[in-house]
Design an enzyme around this catalytic site. Sequence first.
Site, PDB file in Angstrom:
ATOM      1  N   GLY A 244     -33.178  30.342 -34.543  1.00 42.39           N
ATOM      2  CA  GLY A 244     -32.722  28.968 -34.763  1.00 42.39           C
ATOM      3  C   GLY A 244     -33.151  28.428 -36.122  1.00 42.39           C
ATOM      4  O   GLY A 244     -32.498  27.548 -36.683  1.00 42.39           O
TER       5      GLY A 244
ATOM      6  N   ALA B 124     -36.286  28.724 -32.285  1.00 38.44           N
ATOM      7  CA  ALA B 124     -36.468  27.806 -31.163  1.00 38.44           C
ATOM      8  C   ALA B 124     -37.819  28.108 -30.513  1.00 38.44           C
ATOM      9  O   ALA B 124     -38.350  29.212 -30.653  1.00 38.44           O
ATOM     10  CB  ALA B 124     -35.339  28.003 -30.160  1.00 38.44           C
TER      11      ALA B 124
ATOM     12  N   GLU C 146     -33.317  37.337 -31.947  1.00 33.86           N
ATOM     13  CA  GLU C 146     -33.278  36.901 -30.546  1.00 33.86           C
ATOM     14  C   GLU C 146     -33.115  38.058 -29.562  1.00 33.86           C
ATOM     15  O   GLU C 146     -33.565  37.990 -28.429  1.00 33.86           O
ATOM     16  CB  GLU C 146     -32.127  35.905 -30.311  1.00 33.86           C
ATOM     17  CG  GLU C 146     -32.400  34.512 -30.841  1.00 33.86           C
ATOM     18  CD  GLU C 146     -31.828  34.311 -32.233  1.00 33.86           C
ATOM     19  OE1 GLU C 146     -31.783  35.288 -33.014  1.00 33.86           O
ATOM     20  OE2 GLU C 146     -31.435  33.181 -32.540  1.00 33.86           O
TER      21      GLU C 146
ATOM     22  N   GLU D  35     -30.584  29.646 -38.414  1.00 33.62           N
ATOM     23  CA  GLU D  35     -29.356  28.877 -38.176  1.00 33.62           C
ATOM     24  C   GLU D  35     -29.477  27.474 -38.753  1.00 33.62           C
ATOM     25  O   GLU D  35     -28.510  26.921 -39.293  1.00 33.62           O
ATOM     26  CB  GLU D  35     -29.059  28.821 -36.670  1.00 33.62           C
ATOM     27  CG  GLU D  35     -28.577  30.163 -36.143  1.00 33.62           C
ATOM     28  CD  GLU D  35     -28.761  30.326 -34.647  1.00 33.62           C
ATOM     29  OE1 GLU D  35     -28.926  29.306 -33.947  1.00 33.62           O
ATOM     30  OE2 GLU D  35     -28.748  31.478 -34.180  1.00 33.62           O
TER      31      GLU D  35
HETATM   32  C1  LIG Z   1     -30.887  29.317 -30.356  1.00 32.19           C
HETATM   33  C2  LIG Z   1     -32.121  29.803 -30.985  1.00 32.19           C
HETATM   34  C3  LIG Z   1     -32.894  30.759 -30.388  1.00 32.19           C
HETATM   35  C4  LIG Z   1     -34.131  31.211 -31.044  1.00 32.19           C
HETATM   36  O1  LIG Z   1     -34.473  30.791 -32.137  1.00 32.19           O
HETATM   37  S1  LIG Z   1     -35.119  32.307 -30.188  1.00 32.19           S
HETATM   38  C5  LIG Z   1     -36.546  32.534 -31.238  1.00 32.19           C
HETATM   39  C6  LIG Z   1     -36.262  33.449 -32.411  1.00 32.19           C
HETATM   40  N1  LIG Z   1     -37.490  33.670 -33.174  1.00 32.19           N
HETATM   41  C7  LIG Z   1     -38.308  34.701 -32.957  1.00 32.19           C
HETATM   42  O2  LIG Z   1     -38.075  35.530 -32.084  1.00 32.19           O
HETATM   43  C8  LIG Z   1     -39.552  34.779 -33.817  1.00 32.19           C
HETATM   44  C9  LIG Z   1     -40.787  34.671 -32.961  1.00 32.19           C
HETATM   45  N2  LIG Z   1     -42.018  34.776 -33.751  1.00 32.19           N
HETATM   46  C10 LIG Z   1     -42.468  35.964 -34.223  1.00 32.19           C
HETATM   47  O3  LIG Z   1     -41.883  37.002 -34.043  1.00 32.19           O
HETATM   48  C11 LIG Z   1     -43.774  35.944 -34.968  1.00 32.19           C
HETATM   49  O4  LIG Z   1     -44.447  34.766 -34.631  1.00 32.19           O
HETATM   50  C12 LIG Z   1     -43.620  36.003 -36.524  1.00 32.19           C
HETATM   51  C13 LIG Z   1     -43.056  37.379 -36.911  1.00 32.19           C
HETATM   52  C14 LIG Z   1     -42.704  34.895 -37.039  1.00 32.19           C
HETATM   53  C15 LIG Z   1     -45.021  35.799 -37.176  1.00 32.19           C
HETATM   54  O5  LIG Z   1     -45.919  36.705 -36.630  1.00 32.19           O
HETATM   55  P1  LIG Z   1     -47.490  36.480 -36.911  1.00 32.19           P
HETATM   56  O6  LIG Z   1     -47.721  36.291 -38.373  1.00 32.19           O
HETATM   57  O7  LIG Z   1     -48.210  37.620 -36.230  1.00 32.19           O
HETATM   58  O8  LIG Z   1     -47.871  35.092 -36.199  1.00 32.19           O
HETATM   59  P2  LIG Z   1     -47.985  34.784 -34.620  1.00 32.19           P
HETATM   60  O9  LIG Z   1     -49.400  34.931 -34.203  1.00 32.19           O
HETATM   61  O10 LIG Z   1     -46.979  35.557 -33.854  1.00 32.19           O
HETATM   62  O11 LIG Z   1     -47.529  33.232 -34.592  1.00 32.19           O
HETATM   63  C16 LIG Z   1     -48.440  32.171 -34.838  1.00 32.19           C
HETATM   64  C17 LIG Z   1     -48.336  31.192 -33.662  1.00 32.19           C
HETATM   65  O12 LIG Z   1     -46.997  30.664 -33.677  1.00 32.19           O
HETATM   66  C18 LIG Z   1     -46.421  30.877 -32.395  1.00 32.19           C
HETATM   67  N3  LIG Z   1     -44.988  31.077 -32.532  1.00 32.19           N
HETATM   68  C19 LIG Z   1     -44.353  31.808 -33.484  1.00 32.19           C
HETATM   69  N4  LIG Z   1     -43.038  31.749 -33.315  1.00 32.19           N
HETATM   70  C20 LIG Z   1     -42.826  30.970 -32.231  1.00 32.19           C
HETATM   71  C21 LIG Z   1     -41.673  30.526 -31.552  1.00 32.19           C
HETATM   72  N5  LIG Z   1     -40.433  30.844 -31.978  1.00 32.19           N
HETATM   73  N6  LIG Z   1     -41.821  29.742 -30.470  1.00 32.19           N
HETATM   74  C22 LIG Z   1     -43.052  29.369 -30.039  1.00 32.19           C
HETATM   75  N7  LIG Z   1     -44.192  29.763 -30.652  1.00 32.19           N
HETATM   76  C23 LIG Z   1     -44.065  30.541 -31.732  1.00 32.19           C
HETATM   77  C24 LIG Z   1     -47.111  32.121 -31.852  1.00 32.19           C
HETATM   78  O13 LIG Z   1     -46.995  32.201 -30.447  1.00 32.19           O
HETATM   79  C25 LIG Z   1     -48.519  31.881 -32.310  1.00 32.19           C
HETATM   80  O14 LIG Z   1     -49.112  30.954 -31.444  1.00 32.19           O
HETATM   81  P3  LIG Z   1     -50.610  31.230 -30.845  1.00 32.19           P
HETATM   82  O15 LIG Z   1     -51.502  31.201 -32.053  1.00 32.19           O
HETATM   83  O16 LIG Z   1     -50.841  30.074 -29.917  1.00 32.19           O
HETATM   84  O17 LIG Z   1     -50.590  32.549 -30.182  1.00 32.19           O
END
Ligand SMILES: C/C=C/C(=O)SCCNC(=O)CCNC(=O)[C@H](O)C(C)(C)COP(=O)(O)OP(=O)(O)OC[C@H]1O[C@@H](n2cnc3c(N)ncnc32)[C@H](O)[C@@H]1OP(=O)(O)O
Length: 256
Positions: free
Chosen positions: A142, A99, A165, A145
């Site tokens: 998400g 998400a 999460e 999921e």
């Molecule tokens: C009910 C459901 C709930 C949920 O789903 S809660 C969310 C669960 N997901 C996560 O916690 C994963 C979050 N993302 C990460 O941990 C990392 O990303 C990764 C490990 C997937 C990849 O890391 P890396 O290769 O270093 O890339 P990067 O610079 O972190 O990401 C590239 C751009 O993508 C944005 N981004 C990544 N995941 C999300 C997200 N889930 N929501 C919003 N933005 C996201 C970042 O911020 C960044 O953006 P910018 O270049 O502007 O800094």
Amino acid sequence: MAFLCRSAASLLKSPRAAPAVLSACRLYSSGGQYEYILVEKRGEKSDVGFIQLNRPKALNALCDGLMKELKQALDVFEADGEVGAIVITGSDRAFAAGADIKEMQNKTFQDCYRGDFLAHWNRVSQSKKPVIAAVNGFALGGGCELAMMCDIIYAGEKAQFGQPEILLGTIPGLVSKVYPVDQLVSEAVKCGEKIAANSKLVSAMAKEAVNAAFEMTLAEGNHFEKRLFHATFATGDQKEGMTAFVEKRKASFQDS
Ligand SMILES: C/C=C/C(=O)SCCNC(=O)CCNC(=O)[C@H](O)C(C)(C)COP(=O)(O)OP(=O)(O)OC[C@H]1O[C@@H](n2cnc3c(N)ncnc32)[C@H](O)[C@@H]1OP(=O)(O)O
């Protein structure tokens, strides 16, 4: 096939469903004017509905607009008598990184509850047509999921599934691994340390959701999990977890 055609026709006849389906049909038939997804029909007989999540800069984070478009595209494919199965995929780097954290960061419990946040997220599991997830790269939270809601998952060799999460101060957050015998206990302790470093309050909520699921139907379990997810937005730890992600720093949870 007759059933599918009747079901499509009844959707179009339904006074409530018709405007949404028709506007989605227009989007699709005009070559696709979606902002966050690419939509087309594939296969030799053009009988496979193909949906590609397309927010590459955000690793296909599932923002509200994307999920609305996904629902719209599924409505169109369900109403299309030619389509016999649907494929959902992302990019090589990410199926979906979960998400959209930036969209959720400042939401309150009240926002989540009043707006019934994530209400339309179950749409994929309600599809009348078989849905296949083709997963490359990250399928997190998400995103994981979403893949699990599909009927079949095909995974690329570098696919990474996870439920991180808990690192954001919200639920869920479960991981399982296999280790050689002599490393098992120390790895289990390391795992315990990682869990203990997260919000203990939110960990307890995650466990409550998992335990309750054993006693409930799928629909009840989904509903209960969603309400607990909403409840995490009343905690300081959800604010800290999501803010830390956006500020690219390690979260410091206070169990509050
Ligand atoms: C009910 C459901 C709930 C949920 O789903 S809660 C969310 C669960 N997901 C996560 O916690 C994963 C979050 N993302 C990460 O941990 C990392 O990303 C990764 C490990 C997937 C990849 O890391 P890396 O290769 O270093 O890339 P990067 O610079 O972190 O990401 C590239 C751009 O993508 C944005 N981004 C990544 N995941 C999300 C997200 N889930 N929501 C919003 N933005 C996201 C970042 O911020 C960044 O953006 P910018 O270049 O502007 O800094």
